[in-house]
Design a protein around this motif. Structure first.
Motif, PDB file in Angstrom:
ATOM      1  N   MET A  50      -3.268 -66.874-109.912  1.00  0.00           N
ATOM      2  CA  MET A  50      -2.309 -65.813-109.614  1.00  0.00           C
ATOM      3  C   MET A  50      -3.035 -64.472-109.689  1.00  0.00           C
ATOM      4  O   MET A  50      -3.852 -64.241-110.564  1.00  0.00           O
ATOM      5  CB  MET A  50      -1.148 -65.861-110.616  1.00  0.00           C
ATOM      6  N   ASP A  51      -2.712 -63.615-108.764  1.00  0.00           N
ATOM      7  CA  ASP A  51      -3.280 -62.272-108.718  1.00  0.00           C
ATOM      8  C   ASP A  51      -2.968 -61.552-110.034  1.00  0.00           C
ATOM      9  O   ASP A  51      -1.835 -61.586-110.509  1.00  0.00           O
ATOM     10  CB  ASP A  51      -2.648 -61.529-107.537  1.00  0.00           C
ATOM     11  N   PRO A  52      -3.965 -60.881-110.658  1.00  0.00           N
ATOM     12  CA  PRO A  52      -3.723 -60.196-111.940  1.00  0.00           C
ATOM     13  C   PRO A  52      -2.622 -59.136-111.873  1.00  0.00           C
ATOM     14  O   PRO A  52      -1.875 -58.955-112.827  1.00  0.00           O
ATOM     15  CB  PRO A  52      -5.068 -59.557-112.275  1.00  0.00           C
ATOM     16  N   VAL A  53      -2.501 -58.439-110.755  1.00  0.00           N
ATOM     17  CA  VAL A  53      -1.457 -57.416-110.622  1.00  0.00           C
ATOM     18  C   VAL A  53      -0.089 -58.080-110.606  1.00  0.00           C
ATOM     19  O   VAL A  53       0.844 -57.641-111.291  1.00  0.00           O
ATOM     20  CB  VAL A  53      -1.678 -56.558-109.356  1.00  0.00           C
ATOM     21  N   ILE A  54       0.066 -59.163-109.844  1.00  0.00           N
ATOM     22  CA  ILE A  54       1.341 -59.884-109.773  1.00  0.00           C
ATOM     23  C   ILE A  54       1.675 -60.466-111.144  1.00  0.00           C
ATOM     24  O   ILE A  54       2.826 -60.419-111.581  1.00  0.00           O
ATOM     25  CB  ILE A  54       1.292 -61.005-108.705  1.00  0.00           C
ATOM     26  N   PRO A  61       8.082 -59.261-106.782  1.00  0.00           N
ATOM     27  CA  PRO A  61       8.201 -58.961-105.351  1.00  0.00           C
ATOM     28  C   PRO A  61       9.174 -59.935-104.696  1.00  0.00           C
ATOM     29  O   PRO A  61       9.087 -61.140-104.899  1.00  0.00           O
ATOM     30  CB  PRO A  61       6.779 -59.158-104.814  1.00  0.00           C
ATOM     31  N   GLU A  62      10.141 -59.389-103.946  1.00  0.00           N
ATOM     32  CA  GLU A  62      11.092 -60.251-103.249  1.00  0.00           C
ATOM     33  C   GLU A  62      10.367 -61.036-102.154  1.00  0.00           C
ATOM     34  O   GLU A  62      10.641 -62.193-101.922  1.00  0.00           O
ATOM     35  CB  GLU A  62      12.211 -59.412-102.645  1.00  0.00           C
ATOM     36  N   LYS A  63       9.452 -60.364-101.494  1.00  0.00           N
ATOM     37  CA  LYS A  63       8.565 -60.972-100.507  1.00  0.00           C
ATOM     38  C   LYS A  63       7.283 -60.154-100.571  1.00  0.00           C
ATOM     39  O   LYS A  63       7.252 -59.092-101.202  1.00  0.00           O
ATOM     40  CB  LYS A  63       9.198 -60.969 -99.112  1.00  0.00           C
ATOM     41  N   PRO A  64       6.211 -60.597 -99.955  1.00  0.00           N
ATOM     42  CA  PRO A  64       4.965 -59.831-100.049  1.00  0.00           C
ATOM     43  C   PRO A  64       5.140 -58.382 -99.583  1.00  0.00           C
ATOM     44  O   PRO A  64       5.791 -58.118 -98.567  1.00  0.00           O
ATOM     45  CB  PRO A  64       4.006 -60.592 -99.123  1.00  0.00           C
ATOM     46  N   LEU A  65       4.595 -57.466-100.366  1.00  0.00           N
ATOM     47  CA  LEU A  65       4.629 -56.059 -99.994  1.00  0.00           C
ATOM     48  C   LEU A  65       3.599 -55.811 -98.900  1.00  0.00           C
ATOM     49  O   LEU A  65       2.537 -56.437 -98.880  1.00  0.00           O
ATOM     50  CB  LEU A  65       4.323 -55.195-101.213  1.00  0.00           C
ATOM     51  N   VAL A  66       3.909 -54.894 -98.002  1.00  0.00           N
ATOM     52  CA  VAL A  66       3.019 -54.592 -96.882  1.00  0.00           C
ATOM     53  C   VAL A  66       2.431 -53.201 -97.094  1.00  0.00           C
ATOM     54  O   VAL A  66       3.162 -52.232 -97.288  1.00  0.00           O
ATOM     55  CB  VAL A  66       3.780 -54.642 -95.539  1.00  0.00           C
ATOM     56  N   VAL A 124      11.272 -55.172-104.356  1.00  0.00           N
ATOM     57  CA  VAL A 124      11.000 -55.893-105.596  1.00  0.00           C
ATOM     58  C   VAL A 124      12.312 -56.118-106.330  1.00  0.00           C
ATOM     59  O   VAL A 124      13.271 -55.360-106.177  1.00  0.00           O
ATOM     60  CB  VAL A 124      10.004 -55.136-106.508  1.00  0.00           C
ATOM     61  N   LEU A 125      12.342 -57.166-107.128  1.00  0.00           N
ATOM     62  CA  LEU A 125      13.492 -57.449-107.973  1.00  0.00           C
ATOM     63  C   LEU A 125      13.172 -56.943-109.373  1.00  0.00           C
ATOM     64  O   LEU A 125      12.103 -57.225-109.917  1.00  0.00           O
ATOM     65  CB  LEU A 125      13.777 -58.948-108.001  1.00  0.00           C
ATOM     66  N   LEU A 126      14.105 -56.177-109.931  1.00  0.00           N
ATOM     67  CA  LEU A 126      13.948 -55.609-111.270  1.00  0.00           C
ATOM     68  C   LEU A 126      15.149 -56.023-112.111  1.00  0.00           C
ATOM     69  O   LEU A 126      16.158 -56.478-111.583  1.00  0.00           O
ATOM     70  CB  LEU A 126      13.888 -54.075-111.191  1.00  0.00           C
ATOM     71  N   ALA A 127      15.067 -55.820-113.408  1.00  0.00           N
ATOM     72  CA  ALA A 127      16.194 -56.102-114.292  1.00  0.00           C
ATOM     73  C   ALA A 127      17.131 -54.898-114.322  1.00  0.00           C
ATOM     74  O   ALA A 127      16.698 -53.769-114.526  1.00  0.00           O
ATOM     75  CB  ALA A 127      15.691 -56.413-115.698  1.00  0.00           C
ATOM     76  N   LEU A 183      21.174 -56.695-117.204  1.00  0.00           N
ATOM     77  CA  LEU A 183      19.929 -57.472-117.167  1.00  0.00           C
ATOM     78  C   LEU A 183      19.872 -58.468-116.012  1.00  0.00           C
ATOM     79  O   LEU A 183      18.968 -59.288-115.945  1.00  0.00           O
ATOM     80  CB  LEU A 183      19.663 -58.177-118.495  1.00  0.00           C
ATOM     81  N   GLY A 184      20.829 -58.399-115.088  1.00  0.00           N
ATOM     82  CA  GLY A 184      20.773 -59.234-113.887  1.00  0.00           C
ATOM     83  C   GLY A 184      19.729 -58.671-112.931  1.00  0.00           C
ATOM     84  O   GLY A 184      19.104 -57.640-113.187  1.00  0.00           O
ATOM     85  N   GLN A 185      19.540 -59.362-111.822  1.00  0.00           N
ATOM     86  CA  GLN A 185      18.553 -58.906-110.853  1.00  0.00           C
ATOM     87  C   GLN A 185      19.078 -57.748-110.021  1.00  0.00           C
ATOM     88  O   GLN A 185      20.225 -57.755-109.588  1.00  0.00           O
ATOM     89  CB  GLN A 185      18.123 -60.046-109.937  1.00  0.00           C
ATOM     90  N   ALA A 186      18.219 -56.754-109.827  1.00  0.00           N
ATOM     91  CA  ALA A 186      18.544 -55.597-109.001  1.00  0.00           C
ATOM     92  C   ALA A 186      17.450 -55.441-107.960  1.00  0.00           C
ATOM     93  O   ALA A 186      16.261 -55.502-108.282  1.00  0.00           O
ATOM     94  CB  ALA A 186      18.646 -54.341-109.866  1.00  0.00           C
ATOM     95  N   LEU A 187      17.850 -55.260-106.731  1.00  0.00           N
ATOM     96  CA  LEU A 187      16.898 -55.094-105.639  1.00  0.00           C
ATOM     97  C   LEU A 187      16.497 -53.627-105.524  1.00  0.00           C
ATOM     98  O   LEU A 187      17.353 -52.749-105.495  1.00  0.00           O
ATOM     99  CB  LEU A 187      17.530 -55.569-104.328  1.00  0.00           C
ATOM    100  N   HIS A 188      15.205 -53.376-105.495  1.00  0.00           N
ATOM    101  CA  HIS A 188      14.691 -52.009-105.336  1.00  0.00           C
ATOM    102  C   HIS A 188      13.797 -51.992-104.096  1.00  0.00           C
ATOM    103  O   HIS A 188      12.793 -52.700-104.034  1.00  0.00           O
ATOM    104  CB  HIS A 188      13.896 -51.581-106.570  1.00  0.00           C
TER     105      HIS A 188
END
Length: 153
Positions: A1-5, A15-20, A42-45, A50-55
């Motif tokens: 796994m990528d260290p940043v991820i 990340p919801e899907k790969p960032l471009v 990205v999905l955040l808390a 504490l549910g998922q929030a889309l940013h």
């Protein structure tokens, strides 16, 4: 796994899907300029439940990198907005993953909500108030704070 991820996963950024990223790199005589656009989501808390929030991420960024010998001394460095975009590199490479990581972290809002009317979590029983009403009595605020409540009204 990528260290940043992996780091993002530890602090609740998924990340919801790969960032471009569309990045332009320009080598100058004594520096390297990087400018780009980062898009995705990205999905955040949620800070209330504490549910998922889309940013949504839509970031324009730029940075200038110099080697240590070209970096201004403290006496020469004026604190300007451009000075915050000045970084050091070893003269051979720049870690673009680190540049992208910084931009994402800077873009995350202080307060993230899953929706504007999020009910949060009950302070007594811990129920998610978006899903169910718990029936607990409303927690009474400490009366020492009443003067602040009057200011709000």
């Amino acid at each position: 796994m990528d260290p940043v991820i992996a780091e993002f996963a530890q602090i609740g950024i998924v990340p919801e899907k790969p960032l471009v990223a569309d990045i332009e790199i320009v080598e100058k005589v004594d520096s390297i300029s990087i400018a780009g656009v980062l898009n995705g989501s990205v999905l955040l808390a949620c800070t209330r439940c504490l549910g998922q929030a889309l940013h949504n991420v839509a970031i324009d960024f730029s940075a200038e990198y110099v080697t240590e010998e070209n970096f201004p001394s403290e006496a020469e460095l004026e604190v300007t907005e451009e000075a915050f975009d000045l970084g050091l590199y070893d003269g051979t490479s720049i870690d673009l993953a680190e540049v992208v990581r910084e931009q994402i972290l800077l873009d995350i809002p202080e307060r993230v909500l899953c929706r504007d009317d999020c009910g949060g979590i009950c302070q007594k029983c811990g129920s998610d108030l978006n899903v169910e009403s718990c029936g607990c009595e409303e927690v009474q605020a400490d009366p020492r704070w009443s003067a602040l409540k009057e200011l709000k009204n």
